[in-house]
Design a protein around this motif. Structure first.
Motif, PDB file in Angstrom:
ATOM      1  N   ARG A  52      45.236  49.691  42.277  1.00  0.00           N
ATOM      2  CA  ARG A  52      43.874  49.488  41.787  1.00  0.00           C
ATOM      3  C   ARG A  52      42.896  50.090  42.788  1.00  0.00           C
ATOM      4  O   ARG A  52      43.252  50.450  43.909  1.00  0.00           O
ATOM      5  N   HIS A 109      37.815  37.921  41.590  1.00  0.00           N
ATOM      6  CA  HIS A 109      38.735  38.275  40.502  1.00  0.00           C
ATOM      7  C   HIS A 109      39.981  37.404  40.518  1.00  0.00           C
ATOM      8  O   HIS A 109      41.022  37.800  39.990  1.00  0.00           O
ATOM      9  N   GLU A 115      41.550  36.740  37.087  1.00  0.00           N
ATOM     10  CA  GLU A 115      42.221  37.937  36.576  1.00  0.00           C
ATOM     11  C   GLU A 115      43.551  38.174  37.288  1.00  0.00           C
ATOM     12  O   GLU A 115      44.539  38.600  36.676  1.00  0.00           O
TER      13      GLU A 115
END
Length: 300
Positions: free
Chosen positions: A47, A130, A133
């Motif tokens: 990422r 996050h 997530e």
């Protein structure tokens, strides 16, 4: 020295950290020779964390993981990346059961302090924001690293405390380099130890700190920090024949005196980075202990 480790010392490539580009190439060759990790039952994803500039990360997700570790690779601030760290980040994830977020921070001397720390802090903030997530509990985020990565993880805990940033549950520090002054007994006397010695350590600090100044920030060299209270609990591992040994032990003692829970393990017969020699029984115990310490810290 542990005889299983000593047998490998003549095989280490010579490296001169005064030439960062050549050192990176040799470091990558050495990392590529490491046995491949077992990533069964683990999702791995690359990422990019939005920052200025953006920071590349590689995320290792074991099944049913609840906590996360921001992991910062070693390499003397001048070497290493997501690929060279892959064997070790995957092993930490496998051994701990935690989501490991390996950080591809900027390297010195092209990017001296505080570039790498800024990258690490951006990833810490992103991870906390996050967490859902990523499938982790935002209250179970640890920081950790090896060697220079241990220094960055330590500085990350200091900065987050001082800025009232994301809460950090634990520090996992393996052979951290914490003091640019090199005044401890091990830093002064280990001039010919395998892989890392006094001269190489001095070169890494020169690259990382950039032009000399009268004052070095404790966020660069955490041993310079005056106040250690309020920091997260820590596991600190040191190697017997390592220039960083005594500063790691000294920092552990100072944390204890500041009221911070600490587990300290001084590994007899080992040298800086010797856990990469996986055929040695002591190396396998070192990696297993790092995983177990993180698992305990993030549980409950």
């Amino acid at each position: 020295m542990d005889p299983e480790l000593e047998a490998f010392v003549p095989l280490f490539p010579k490296s001169d950290l005064n030439d960062p580009v050549a050192s990176r190439e040799k470091f990558a060759e050495l990392a590529a020779a490491a046995p491949a990790p077992d990533t069964t039952g683990m999702e791995i994803e690359d990422r990019t964390v939005a920052a200025d500039p953006d920071v590349p990360v590689r995320i290792y997700r074991p099944h049913q993981a609840r906590g996360a570790l921001i992991w910062l690779h070693g390499g003397g601030f001048v070497m290493g990346d997501l690929d060279t760290e892959h064997p070790w980040a995957a092993r930490v994830a496998q051994a701990s059961g935690a989501v490991v977020i390996s950080v591809g921070y900027r390297l010195a001397p092209e990017h001296p302090f505080p570039a790498a720390l800024d990258d690490a802090y951006a990833v810490l903030t992103w991870t906390a924001g996050h967490a859902a997530e990523l499938g982790v509990d935002p209250g179970r985020i640890a920081v950790g690293g090896h060697s220079a990565g241990g220094a960055l993880a330590t500085a990350l805990a200091l900065r987050s405390r001082d800025r009232q940033g994301p809460p950090i549950r634990f520090q996992l520090l393996n052979q951290p380099g914490l003091d640019d002054r090199q005044e401890t007994w091990s830093a002064r006397n280990f001039t010919d130890t395998p892989w890392m010695n006094r001269d190489k350590i001095a070169a890494t600090w020169r690259h990382y700190l950039g032009p000399t100044s009268a004052s070095v920030s404790p966020y660069a060299a955490p041993a310079r920090a005056d106040e250690l209270s309020g920091l997260p609990p820590a596991h600190i591992a040191t190697a017997e024949f390592c220039p960083n040994r005594d500063e790691g032990i000294g920092y552990a003692l100072r944390l204890l005196q500041a009221g911070v829970p600490v587990e300290l393990h001084q590994w007899a017969g080992t040298f800086h980075g010797s856990q990469a020699i996986l055929s040695a029984e002591v190396s396998r115990r070192q990696i297993a202990e790092l995983g177990a310490a993180l698992r305990r810290a993030l549980a409950g």
